[in-house]
Scaffold this motif. Structure first.
Motif, mmCIF file in Angstrom:
data_model
loop_
_atom_site.group_PDB
_atom_site.id
_atom_site.type_symbol
_atom_site.label_atom_id
_atom_site.label_comp_id
_atom_site.label_asym_id
_atom_site.label_seq_id
_atom_site.Cartn_x
_atom_site.Cartn_y
_atom_site.Cartn_z
ATOM 1 N N TRP A 45 1.040 -0.986 -0.038
ATOM 2 C CA TRP A 45 -0.280 -0.203 0.001
ATOM 3 C C TRP A 45 0.793 1.751 -0.455
ATOM 4 N N ASN A 63 -12.240 -3.131 -5.136
ATOM 5 C CA ASN A 63 -11.854 -2.678 -3.400
ATOM 6 C C ASN A 63 -12.112 -3.511 -2.834
ATOM 7 N N ALA A 65 -10.580 -3.940 0.609
ATOM 8 C CA ALA A 65 -9.354 -3.517 1.865
ATOM 9 C C ALA A 65 -10.244 -3.461 2.929
ATOM 10 N N THR A 88 -7.363 3.815 2.174
ATOM 11 C CA THR A 88 -6.869 2.931 1.434
ATOM 12 C C THR A 88 -7.967 3.242 -0.071
#
Length: 300
Positions: A45, A63, A65, A88
């Protein structure tokens, strides 16, 4: 079958239960899959250059996350649950802005928990009421961080996901163990609604949304047939051939949650969510009812 060789899918947070399944399925379709994760085997990241390179010329960004909510809500965990979703999402949006050929579509996880505890009627995208409390606050800030990005060349969809049911992970293992050890009765009153989605439908919904270029915004990602908790546990007992299951009253769940390091909200909140926009758009569910879903998941 249509070939997607050399076409790229980016999975952010792609090493969990859903991410691993998505990665396998996209590879089977011929896509190149690039994963962004805290896992050292993938793009990290904090490596902004590699993230931008991965997103450039990608067909789709998904996504997933975020720290699991299956934990005690102490301050440290609450801070990390929120930070891991917001940070994120912002990192991905900023990377897309820098792309020469940005992804055509960005699908960001959200959660059906954004709606209030509902015992009176189902929550739709147009007529659902946003709830209150920590989990709802996380969901609203998460979606706000996502939609704050105005990306002219990237279609944005937030998936308000219900509880994902699939073989080999997620919530199925603890539910199956409860039934196996004779504790598969209703939990709390048993009247709280349980909105769910089969893992295969979740993947097919992503493909459907990718193909429907006129669709964007927020989508409830759940079966069109939510059930209450008592019905869920009865269906599990039937599928597993277990005749009886002791109920778990609320006081027992609260005590047990402390010992196993989780929160009773995950079981006791009434999530009554229906996928009005997906149905209107013409998505056909592979597993619309719980009996069919459980038969498929527990067949091995």
């Amino acid at each position: 079958m249509e070939t997607h060789r050399n076409k790229k899918i980016v999975l952010a947070g792609g090493t969990g239960f859903v991410g691993k399944y998505f990665s396998e399925q996209f590879k089977a379709l011929g896509y190149q899959v690039v994963i962004i994760s805290r896992n050292n085997a993938h793009i990290q990241w904090d490596n902004h250059e590699e993230i931008e390179e991965a997103l450039d010329d990608a067909e789709m960004l998904i996504n997933l996350a975020g720290k699991s909510v299956n934990c005690r809500y102490n301050q440290a965990n609450k801070d990390e649950i929120l930070r891991s979703r917001i940070a994120t999402t912002i990192a991905l949006g900023n990377a897309i802005i820098k792309c020469n050929r940005p992804p055509r579509i960005w699908i960001n996880s959200s959660t059906a928990t954004i709606y209030r505890h509902a015992m009176d009627r189902p929550m739709t995208e147009n007529y659902g009421e946003i709830g209150s409390g920590f989990s709802v606050n996380v969901a609203t800030k998460w979606e706000q961080a996502f939609f704050d990005f105005n990306l002219p060349h990237t279609r944005q969809i937030a998936l308000r996901m219900a509880i994902v049911l699939g073989a080999g992970g997620g919530v199925m293992k603890p539910f199956v163990n409860l039934v196996r050890f004779g504790l598969g009765g209703k939990q709390g009153s048993g009247k709280q609604m349980f909105s769910w989605i089969h893992l295969e439908d979740l993947f097919d919904i992503v493909l459907f949304l990718q193909s429907q270029e006129n669709l964007s915004g927020v989508f409830n990602c759940s079966s069109p047939n939510p059930i209450d908790n008592a019905t869920l546990m009865k269906a599990l007992r039937k599928e597993m051939g277990v005749k009886v299951g002791l109920p778990s009253p609320e006081w027992m769940l609260k005590m047990g949650a402390v010992f196993i390091g989780t929160e009773t909200e995950l079981i006791l909140k009434s999530r009554w969510v229906v996928p009005e926009k997906l149905v209107e758009a013409g998505y056909q569910f592979k597993f619309p009812v719980i009996d069919k879903a459980l038969a498929n998941i527990l067949k091995d």
